[in-house]
Design a protein around this motif. Structure first.
Motif, PDB file in Angstrom:
ATOM      1  N   CYS A   1       0.800  -1.175  -0.080  1.00  6.49           N
ATOM      2  CA  CYS A   1      -0.124  -0.087   0.080  1.00  6.49           C
ATOM      3  C   CYS A   1       0.650   1.273  -0.023  1.00  6.49           C
ATOM      4  O   CYS A   1       2.011   1.241   1.079  1.00  6.49           O
ATOM      5  CB  CYS A   1      -1.005   0.439   1.348  1.00  6.49           C
ATOM      6  N   THR A   2       0.126   2.479  -0.495  1.00  4.08           N
ATOM      7  CA  THR A   2       1.245   3.645  -0.660  1.00  4.08           C
ATOM      8  C   THR A   2       1.713   4.657   0.188  1.00  4.08           C
ATOM      9  O   THR A   2       0.083   4.334   0.883  1.00  4.08           O
ATOM     10  CB  THR A   2       0.759   3.833  -2.107  1.00  4.08           C
ATOM     11  N   VAL A   3       2.532   4.905   0.830  1.00  7.77           N
ATOM     12  CA  VAL A   3       3.064   6.206   2.045  1.00  7.77           C
ATOM     13  C   VAL A   3       3.478   7.271   0.468  1.00  7.77           C
ATOM     14  O   VAL A   3       4.286   7.785   1.584  1.00  7.77           O
ATOM     15  CB  VAL A   3       3.821   5.732   2.411  1.00  7.77           C
ATOM     16  N   TRP A   4       3.748   6.728  -0.353  1.00 10.61           N
ATOM     17  CA  TRP A   4       3.752   8.840  -1.464  1.00 10.61           C
ATOM     18  C   TRP A   4       3.025   8.201  -2.424  1.00 10.61           C
ATOM     19  O   TRP A   4       2.076   7.253  -3.606  1.00 10.61           O
ATOM     20  CB  TRP A   4       5.726   8.116  -1.477  1.00 10.61           C
ATOM     21  N   GLY A   5       2.665   9.804  -2.925  1.00 11.16           N
ATOM     22  CA  GLY A   5       2.095  10.111  -4.242  1.00 11.16           C
ATOM     23  C   GLY A   5       2.554  11.378  -4.815  1.00 11.16           C
ATOM     24  O   GLY A   5       3.575  12.319  -4.245  1.00 11.16           O
ATOM     25  N   ASP A   6       1.444  11.680  -5.382  1.00  5.39           N
ATOM     26  CA  ASP A   6       1.901  13.310  -6.201  1.00  5.39           C
ATOM     27  C   ASP A   6       1.659  14.482  -5.782  1.00  5.39           C
ATOM     28  O   ASP A   6       2.349  15.338  -5.785  1.00  5.39           O
ATOM     29  CB  ASP A   6       0.902  13.885  -7.362  1.00  5.39           C
ATOM     30  N   LEU A   7       1.036  14.388  -4.412  1.00  3.00           N
ATOM     31  CA  LEU A   7       1.118  16.110  -3.920  1.00  3.00           C
ATOM     32  C   LEU A   7       2.605  15.905  -2.664  1.00  3.00           C
ATOM     33  O   LEU A   7       2.852  16.679  -2.852  1.00  3.00           O
ATOM     34  CB  LEU A   7      -0.338  15.373  -2.315  1.00  3.00           C
ATOM     35  N   LEU A   8       2.474  14.841  -1.711  1.00  2.90           N
ATOM     36  CA  LEU A   8       4.269  14.878  -1.179  1.00  2.90           C
ATOM     37  C   LEU A   8       5.117  14.511  -2.093  1.00  2.90           C
ATOM     38  O   LEU A   8       6.169  15.918  -2.676  1.00  2.90           O
ATOM     39  CB  LEU A   8       4.312  13.295  -0.513  1.00  2.90           C
ATOM     40  N   THR A   9       4.938  14.815  -4.178  1.00  2.00           N
ATOM     41  CA  THR A   9       6.467  15.096  -4.183  1.00  2.00           C
ATOM     42  C   THR A   9       6.120  16.164  -4.813  1.00  2.00           C
ATOM     43  O   THR A   9       6.953  16.238  -4.704  1.00  2.00           O
ATOM     44  CB  THR A   9       5.618  14.288  -5.550  1.00  2.00           C
ATOM     45  N   ILE A  10       5.283  16.824  -5.291  1.00  2.00           N
ATOM     46  CA  ILE A  10       4.970  18.596  -5.108  1.00  2.00           C
ATOM     47  C   ILE A  10       5.263  19.313  -3.999  1.00  2.00           C
ATOM     48  O   ILE A  10       6.193  20.139  -4.000  1.00  2.00           O
ATOM     49  CB  ILE A  10       3.617  19.394  -5.513  1.00  2.00           C
ATOM     50  N   ALA A  11       5.041  18.819  -2.818  1.00  2.00           N
ATOM     51  CA  ALA A  11       5.481  19.401  -1.684  1.00  2.00           C
ATOM     52  C   ALA A  11       7.226  19.732  -1.684  1.00  2.00           C
ATOM     53  O   ALA A  11       7.587  20.498  -1.308  1.00  2.00           O
ATOM     54  CB  ALA A  11       4.911  18.955  -0.283  1.00  2.00           C
TER      55      ALA A  11
END
Lengths: 220, 220, 220
Positions: B86-96
């Protein structure tokens, strides 16, 4: 041996799937499971130069394997390292291999220096990449002996073919038969493709060109 | 701490294989097995900001982890999620992360939004991709504590280096030694490459530059 | 059924992560573990046309499956082959599928002819590639029945969505709800992105747009 080079020329134009179908007709399973191209678009054809690695004993020292100077131009280096997660190939060997006209490398294990090897566009088929050296972890114990890659035994001189679908091995004693049958499969499939493009159904196209009984037809 | 930045500069020019050889000389195994770049060509260098996730109990609610605002510019986010699917990183965290000047992310687990993260060219090294959120599946239980990524323990501030071959961790207390040794390995390998290009055999080139005894030579 | 086409249009603009979050709100886990795009950048949306394969008995003969002529334009072919390491899809089926306007293929198993399929840019999501044919190894035993892909059951007509993060399945009876919720998630995330770009902290941005309680908010 002149013939062999012609066979290699023909194999280079064939996808591994046609070669696999030809091997299936002879009851030979040459596929190497879970061995993949280092990056998309890699392909190779050539006779195997085989190498066997083994794990070292606790605390045993082992230098890097010395073999590349012995590999003839046109060969494919085939390294059996039991899928171990340490590397037996990197950028130095790649540069030497390119200098020598070696066609590519197949590893049941890992390679390193992936970034620079991809830039050099040298065909490597491997289980994965890692950076830990095999030095003092594994040692070269045999050259030009039968080795296992995935689930297939590779003998020195067997013909290795690989593309984006993976790696397949043609035993050298059946090379002429396999090339002949693989070419016949390819031609039959091109006929089906022509039919499909003209709007003929898959069922009809397969029947017209004996897709499902092609092996029987060839063996008549 | 100024020095550290210089070390990072030097590490950015080195492949992970040279760094790994330097760690081998010190008897340290910093490799992170089975953690791969999200796409080809990703690389990063920086000090670890570590995060530990754990599975929630049956029916337990858990919000998304709050940590990104605390990560200093130049860091590498290191997320230990036990390889969970299951995921703990996605596009919002990438942008931040990009806004803040964070150098990249290493995950023992999965990330999502792969399409847009690849477009943003943000370096992520991970076991794989999936789309299921970690929300209500896992929870953040520790920040800036020692964590396990693959088979290696990462302490906060340890230096993470990654390229197409994978991810390696330099314990911060040996950073100067590792950089020095890795540079020496790189220079020695460049000399071998020059020899190979001039037609010298691999055996001779390795002997001339002490390839197999380079560790002993450096430690003299 | 007209509406369905509009739903597909909307789903094509959404990442699988938003769709997955919408399914999570309904307590449905539609993810298909370990199924990946054949190459980067592939994506698809469409109703499932399902196929079940089984292993043949020792020595049993089995022709290639006949089904492609029955698949309606706009569908996604979904092949349950139990993750077996032999192929049930190749270039002939790809050419037929493109001719017919089929949107793509999802396989719990392998496909072959990867090189030419990538050139044709036909979306395939699969566990891996191999070259060994399924002919005489597996047989088609069911069409348009519920099948398992990874850890998820797919019913005929369920909506398959896939991108670089993987494959997710929307049960057709919840399609309108899922599209509505997924769009709401996407809009909320776009608002957070705008805030992040204006320098607002992740914590504040998430709170302003109810990131962690969005499901409760939607269900009010």
């Amino acid at each position: 041996m002149e013939n062999k080079v012609d066979f290699f020329e023909q194999l280079r134009k064939l996808p591994t799937s046609c070669i696999s179908d030809a091997l299936d007709m002879l009851g030979i399973n040459g596929g190497c499971e879970l061995i993949r191209p280092l990056t998309q678009g890699m392909a190779l054809v050539g006779p195997a130069f085989t190498l066997q690695y083994e794990q070292v004993k606790e605390g045993e020292k082992a230098p890097a394997g010395e073999f590349i100077d012995e590999v003839p131009a046109g060969s494919v280096v085939v390294i059996a390292n039991g899928g171990r997660y340490c590397t037996v190939w990197g950028d130095l060997l790649t540069i030497a291999a390119k200098q020598k006209g070696i066609k590519g490398t197949v590893i049941d294990g890992c390679c390193r220096d992936a970034t620079s090897i991809i830039q050099m566009n040298y065909p490597i088929f491997t289980k994965g990449t890692y950076m830990k050296s095999g030095k003092n972890r594994v040692k070269l114990v045999g050259k030009q002996i039968p080795v296992r890659i995935g689930n297939t035994i590779v003998h020195p001189g067997d013909v290795i073919c690989a593309d984006d679908s993976g790696v397949i091995v043609i035993p050298q004693e059946v090379l002429p038969e396999v090339v002949e049958k693989a070419l016949a499969v390819e031609i039959m499939e091109q006929q089906i493709i022509r039919d499909l493009r003209e709007g003929i159904s898959m069922k009809d196209a397969r029947e017209r060109h004996n897709y499902n009984n092609f092996a029987l037809l060839l063996n008549k």
